[in-house]
Design an enzyme around this catalytic site. Structure first.
Site, PDB file in Angstrom:
ATOM      1  N   GLU A  86     -33.925  20.357 -20.802  1.00  5.90           N
ATOM      2  CA  GLU A  86     -33.571  21.419 -19.868  1.00  5.90           C
ATOM      3  C   GLU A  86     -33.604  22.769 -20.582  1.00  5.90           C
ATOM      4  O   GLU A  86     -32.959  22.951 -21.604  1.00  5.90           O
ATOM      5  CB  GLU A  86     -32.182  21.156 -19.277  1.00  5.90           C
TER       6      GLU A  86
ATOM      7  N   HIS B 133     -32.460  28.270 -15.332  1.00  4.07           N
ATOM      8  CA  HIS B 133     -32.514  27.011 -16.061  1.00  4.07           C
ATOM      9  C   HIS B 133     -33.381  26.040 -15.283  1.00  4.07           C
ATOM     10  O   HIS B 133     -33.682  26.260 -14.109  1.00  4.07           O
ATOM     11  CB  HIS B 133     -31.121  26.445 -16.348  1.00  4.07           C
TER      12      HIS B 133
ATOM     13  N   HIS C 137     -34.581  22.093 -13.963  1.00  3.34           N
ATOM     14  CA  HIS C 137     -34.146  20.753 -13.579  1.00  3.34           C
ATOM     15  C   HIS C 137     -35.338  19.816 -13.775  1.00  3.34           C
ATOM     16  O   HIS C 137     -36.148  19.649 -12.863  1.00  3.34           O
ATOM     17  CB  HIS C 137     -33.683  20.732 -12.118  1.00  3.34           C
TER      18      HIS C 137
ATOM     19  N   ASP D  76     -23.478  22.785 -12.282  1.00  2.00           N
ATOM     20  CA  ASP D  76     -23.901  24.189 -12.128  1.00  2.00           C
ATOM     21  C   ASP D  76     -22.854  24.984 -11.360  1.00  2.00           C
ATOM     22  O   ASP D  76     -22.493  26.098 -11.742  1.00  2.00           O
ATOM     23  CB  ASP D  76     -25.225  24.270 -11.343  1.00  2.00           C
TER      24      ASP D  76
HETATM   25 ZN   LIG Z   1     -28.707  22.881 -13.018  1.00  2.00          ZN
END
Ligand SMILES: [Zn+2]
Length: 144
Positions: free
Chosen positions: A24, A84, A86, A97
């Protein structure tokens, strides 16, 4: 408030996210608030403190946060949000989150399925006003 980002800056984000897959990736979105718009003028690809295969754990490394702070002061811009990825999951905020969110920031989430730019499946942007109500979708405008 729409988030306006230059195509070239979005490319930096996409490249970073595809490169880091299956991990990630995360980074900061910096810029200015101009009337009703959030204008991103700088993106900062950061190191994820949780360097493991996780789609819902990210935290920007402290040394990167210091760099981001310096950068914003030097250029008179501010952190307007974070992005970010996924990996192999949809671009929808996870409970992690939501729990880690702050009301002020925009959160760009990118769904990715592989190491190429074509593997970027979806890009969404959210506001998370609190931890009880659902995240709100925030428009992304891509500028040339
Ligand atoms: Zn996330």
């Amino acid at each position: 408030m729409p988030l306006i980002i230059l195509k070239q800056d979005l490319e930096i984000i996409k490249k970073h996210i595809a490169e880091i897959f299956p991990y990630e990736a995360c980074g900061a979105l910096l810029g200015i608030i101009d009337g009703n718009d959030k204008k991103i003028t700088k993106v900062f690809p950061a190191n994820n403190k949780y360097r493991k295969i996780a789609w819902d754990a990210f935290e920007i490394e402290p040394k990167d946060m210091l760099e981001i702070d310096k950068l914003s002061r030097k250029n008179n811009i501010e952190v307007l949000g974070f992005y970010h990825s996924h990996p192999n999951h949809p671009a929808i905020p996870s409970n992690t989150d939501i729990n880690a969110s702050w009301p002020y920031y925009s959160y760009m989430i990118v769904s990715v399925k592989g190491n190429n730019l074509e593997d970027i499946a979806d890009i969404k942007n959210y506001l998370m006003p609190d931890k009880i109500n659902k995240p709100l979708s925030e428009e992304i405008i891509i500028a040339e």
